[in-house]
Design a protein around this motif. Structure first.
Motif, PDB file in Angstrom:
ATOM      1  N   MET A  45      11.058  -0.161   0.842  1.00  0.00           N
ATOM      2  CA  MET A  45      11.864  -1.269   0.379  1.00  0.00           C
ATOM      3  C   MET A  45      12.989  -1.513   0.889  1.00  0.00           C
ATOM      4  O   MET A  45      13.505  -2.609   1.379  1.00  0.00           O
ATOM      5  CB  MET A  45      11.907  -1.252  -0.983  1.00  0.00           C
ATOM      6  CG  MET A  45      12.239  -2.562  -1.860  1.00  0.00           C
ATOM      7  SD  MET A  45      11.062  -3.969  -1.286  1.00  0.00           S
ATOM      8  CE  MET A  45      11.631  -5.258  -2.440  1.00  0.00           C
ATOM      9  N   LYS A  46      14.020  -0.440   0.969  1.00  0.00           N
ATOM     10  CA  LYS A  46      15.245  -0.591   1.505  1.00  0.00           C
ATOM     11  C   LYS A  46      15.281  -0.970   2.862  1.00  0.00           C
ATOM     12  O   LYS A  46      15.940  -1.695   3.457  1.00  0.00           O
ATOM     13  CB  LYS A  46      16.122   0.839   1.319  1.00  0.00           C
ATOM     14  CG  LYS A  46      17.341   0.775   1.849  1.00  0.00           C
ATOM     15  CD  LYS A  46      18.008   2.069   1.704  1.00  0.00           C
ATOM     16  CE  LYS A  46      19.267   2.003   2.401  1.00  0.00           C
ATOM     17  NZ  LYS A  46      20.060   3.601   2.494  1.00  0.00           N
ATOM     18  N   GLN A  47      14.252  -0.159   3.790  1.00  0.00           N
ATOM     19  CA  GLN A  47      14.233  -0.473   5.025  1.00  0.00           C
ATOM     20  C   GLN A  47      13.694  -1.802   5.495  1.00  0.00           C
ATOM     21  O   GLN A  47      14.184  -2.678   6.374  1.00  0.00           O
ATOM     22  CB  GLN A  47      13.193   0.373   5.787  1.00  0.00           C
ATOM     23  CG  GLN A  47      12.676   0.132   7.270  1.00  0.00           C
ATOM     24  CD  GLN A  47      14.112   0.565   8.027  1.00  0.00           C
ATOM     25  OE1 GLN A  47      14.960   1.327   7.664  1.00  0.00           O
ATOM     26  NE2 GLN A  47      14.170  -0.265   9.246  1.00  0.00           N
ATOM     27  N   LEU A  48      12.659  -2.462   4.752  1.00  0.00           N
ATOM     28  CA  LEU A  48      12.231  -3.892   4.825  1.00  0.00           C
ATOM     29  C   LEU A  48      13.380  -4.767   4.686  1.00  0.00           C
ATOM     30  O   LEU A  48      13.561  -5.685   5.049  1.00  0.00           O
ATOM     31  CB  LEU A  48      10.869  -3.983   3.999  1.00  0.00           C
ATOM     32  CG  LEU A  48      10.200  -5.573   3.930  1.00  0.00           C
ATOM     33  CD1 LEU A  48       9.900  -5.586   5.756  1.00  0.00           C
ATOM     34  CD2 LEU A  48       9.157  -5.489   3.086  1.00  0.00           C
ATOM     35  N   LEU A  49      13.850  -4.452   3.477  1.00  0.00           N
ATOM     36  CA  LEU A  49      15.129  -5.729   2.999  1.00  0.00           C
ATOM     37  C   LEU A  49      16.325  -5.503   4.099  1.00  0.00           C
ATOM     38  O   LEU A  49      16.530  -6.709   4.227  1.00  0.00           O
ATOM     39  CB  LEU A  49      15.595  -5.283   1.738  1.00  0.00           C
ATOM     40  CG  LEU A  49      14.638  -5.521   0.386  1.00  0.00           C
ATOM     41  CD1 LEU A  49      15.232  -5.032  -0.784  1.00  0.00           C
ATOM     42  CD2 LEU A  49      14.129  -7.022   0.333  1.00  0.00           C
ATOM     43  N   SER A  50      16.579  -4.407   4.728  1.00  0.00           N
ATOM     44  CA  SER A  50      17.628  -4.197   5.604  1.00  0.00           C
ATOM     45  C   SER A  50      17.278  -4.929   6.920  1.00  0.00           C
ATOM     46  O   SER A  50      18.325  -5.891   7.267  1.00  0.00           O
ATOM     47  CB  SER A  50      17.858  -2.698   5.856  1.00  0.00           C
ATOM     48  OG  SER A  50      18.772  -2.486   6.952  1.00  0.00           O
ATOM     49  N   LYS A  66       0.619  -1.292   0.057  1.00  0.00           N
ATOM     50  CA  LYS A  66      -0.108   0.146   0.039  1.00  0.00           C
ATOM     51  C   LYS A  66       0.777   1.351  -0.119  1.00  0.00           C
ATOM     52  O   LYS A  66       0.394   2.377  -0.290  1.00  0.00           O
ATOM     53  CB  LYS A  66      -0.763   0.114   1.153  1.00  0.00           C
ATOM     54  CG  LYS A  66      -2.011  -0.951   1.208  1.00  0.00           C
ATOM     55  CD  LYS A  66      -2.771  -1.019   2.549  1.00  0.00           C
ATOM     56  CE  LYS A  66      -3.759  -2.406   2.572  1.00  0.00           C
ATOM     57  NZ  LYS A  66      -4.313  -2.242   3.922  1.00  0.00           N
ATOM     58  N   ASN A  67       1.958   1.157   0.484  1.00  0.00           N
ATOM     59  CA  ASN A  67       3.078   2.186   0.469  1.00  0.00           C
ATOM     60  C   ASN A  67       4.307   1.946  -0.220  1.00  0.00           C
ATOM     61  O   ASN A  67       5.507   2.069   0.383  1.00  0.00           O
ATOM     62  CB  ASN A  67       3.089   2.740   1.868  1.00  0.00           C
ATOM     63  CG  ASN A  67       1.782   2.870   2.679  1.00  0.00           C
ATOM     64  OD1 ASN A  67       1.514   4.089   2.616  1.00  0.00           O
ATOM     65  ND2 ASN A  67       1.361   2.033   3.408  1.00  0.00           N
ATOM     66  N   ARG A  68       4.525   1.446  -1.346  1.00  0.00           N
ATOM     67  CA  ARG A  68       5.615   0.863  -2.024  1.00  0.00           C
ATOM     68  C   ARG A  68       6.539   2.223  -2.572  1.00  0.00           C
ATOM     69  O   ARG A  68       5.757   3.328  -2.895  1.00  0.00           O
ATOM     70  CB  ARG A  68       5.352   0.173  -3.431  1.00  0.00           C
ATOM     71  CG  ARG A  68       5.059  -1.417  -3.040  1.00  0.00           C
ATOM     72  CD  ARG A  68       5.019  -1.877  -4.268  1.00  0.00           C
ATOM     73  NE  ARG A  68       3.891  -1.535  -5.198  1.00  0.00           N
ATOM     74  CZ  ARG A  68       3.852  -1.719  -6.606  1.00  0.00           C
ATOM     75  NH1 ARG A  68       5.019  -2.453  -7.093  1.00  0.00           N
ATOM     76  NH2 ARG A  68       2.911  -1.406  -7.332  1.00  0.00           N
ATOM     77  N   SER A  69       7.564   2.163  -2.022  1.00  0.00           N
ATOM     78  CA  SER A  69       8.419   3.348  -2.303  1.00  0.00           C
ATOM     79  C   SER A  69      10.132   2.592  -2.250  1.00  0.00           C
ATOM     80  O   SER A  69      10.122   1.692  -1.562  1.00  0.00           O
ATOM     81  CB  SER A  69       8.277   4.531  -1.570  1.00  0.00           C
ATOM     82  OG  SER A  69       8.941   4.073  -0.162  1.00  0.00           O
ATOM     83  N   ALA A  70      11.017   3.118  -2.733  1.00  0.00           N
ATOM     84  CA  ALA A  70      12.326   2.700  -2.609  1.00  0.00           C
ATOM     85  C   ALA A  70      13.031   2.778  -1.121  1.00  0.00           C
ATOM     86  O   ALA A  70      13.525   2.066  -0.747  1.00  0.00           O
ATOM     87  CB  ALA A  70      13.358   3.536  -3.775  1.00  0.00           C
ATOM     88  N   THR A  71      12.505   3.950  -0.433  1.00  0.00           N
ATOM     89  CA  THR A  71      12.914   3.998   0.965  1.00  0.00           C
ATOM     90  C   THR A  71      12.230   2.865   1.752  1.00  0.00           C
ATOM     91  O   THR A  71      12.973   2.118   2.447  1.00  0.00           O
ATOM     92  CB  THR A  71      12.402   5.422   1.493  1.00  0.00           C
ATOM     93  OG1 THR A  71      12.877   6.462   0.811  1.00  0.00           O
ATOM     94  CG2 THR A  71      12.642   5.625   3.052  1.00  0.00           C
TER      95      THR A  71
END
Length: 273
Positions: free
Chosen positions: A83-88, A76-81
């Motif tokens: 995504m980076k936080q989730l992957l980290s 619902k809130n897709r963004s590079a920021t």
């Protein structure tokens, strides 16, 4: 596949991503990932090739054990920021899991080596072996330390180093060589814990690498002094200087039922006279 605007059936789209079409139907029902179009006549779901990156992201996150709630919030809130936080966060979790598996593998290898030693050892033999340096967590004890206190101190140290289970580490006891040479065969001063893959050495006991005298003792602890006397005689006969601590570790606790069958491995660092 060059006509990326063409629609694919649910079966084709599922096969392309290596999943069951029921998974796509479920994702649609919970509002996580919906088809590009639905045939108004028969209700069949159709998907666009351009939806593949989104689905692959969902599948990757599921493989990393990200909860559906977390994935739905992210979608619902897709963004590079985001995504980076989730992957980290997931990379950190994965690194922790890898370290645990490596620790388990090392423990299994130690068990395997112990079993191989049990099957080939000569209990009467005293040998000279080469060992690599290892870092040990130690707790101080003395003759007045009760068994309950020993357990409490070991437990405190394993919690300090976030050791998940007791079998993830190796345990043993240490007695100063000076005590042995003075005939004080019960002067144990430390218990040691070898925790696989420690990230720092500060405050740890360093068991130096090099040449060690190795022997085995089978039976109760009351007979260990006799074994140490033979070790001291062997060192004197071969002009070896014993130094530091003697390291004792049981190697067959998981395959015996009585203390009479208990085998202790004794290793003492040595040098030439």
């Amino acid at each position: 596949m060059s006509k990326k605007h063409n629609l694919l059936t649910i079966g084709q789209f599922a096969a392309m991503h290596g999943i069951n079409k029921k998974t796509l139907m479920w994702y649609d029902e919970i509002g996580l990932f919906q088809p590009a179009a639905v045939n108004p006549e028969n209700g069949y779901r159709c998907y666009s090739y351009r939806q593949s990156p989104v689905l692959e992201t969902i599948l990757l996150l599921r493989e990393l054990d990200v909860s559906l709630t977390e994935i739905q919030d992210f979608m619902k809130n897709r963004s590079a920021t985001n995504m980076k936080q989730l992957l980290s966060e997931k990379i950190t979790d994965l690194d922790r899991s890898i370290m645990h598996l490596q620790a388990v593998r090392k423990t299994l290898c130690n068990y395997y080596q112990n079993m191989e030693t049990l099957l080939t050892m000569d209990l009467s033999k005293i040998s000279i072996v080469e060992k690599e340096e290892r870092c040990l967590v130690t707790v101080d004890i003395d003759k007045n330390t009760s068994f309950e206190e020993e357990v409490e101190r070991i437990t405190a140290e394993t919690e300090k180093y976030q050791l998940g289970r007791l079998h993830d580490a190796s345990y043993g006891s240490m007695i100063p060589v000076a005590s042995l040479q003075n005939g004080n065969f019960d002067d144990y001063t430390k218990l040691f814990i070898e925790i696989p893959f420690l990230t720092q050495k500060n405050g740890l006991h360093i068991q130096s690498g090099g040449t060690y005298l190795r022997a085995f003792h089978k039976g109760g602890w009351d007979k260990i002094p006799q074994r140490y006397k033979k070790l001291l005689d062997y060192a004197k006969e071969h002009q070896l200087i014993l130094r530091g601590y003697s390291y004792e570790m049981g190697i067959n606790e998981n395959v015996i039922d009585c203390v009479e069958d208990y085998i202790v491995q004794i290793e003492i660092p040595v040098g030439n006279a």
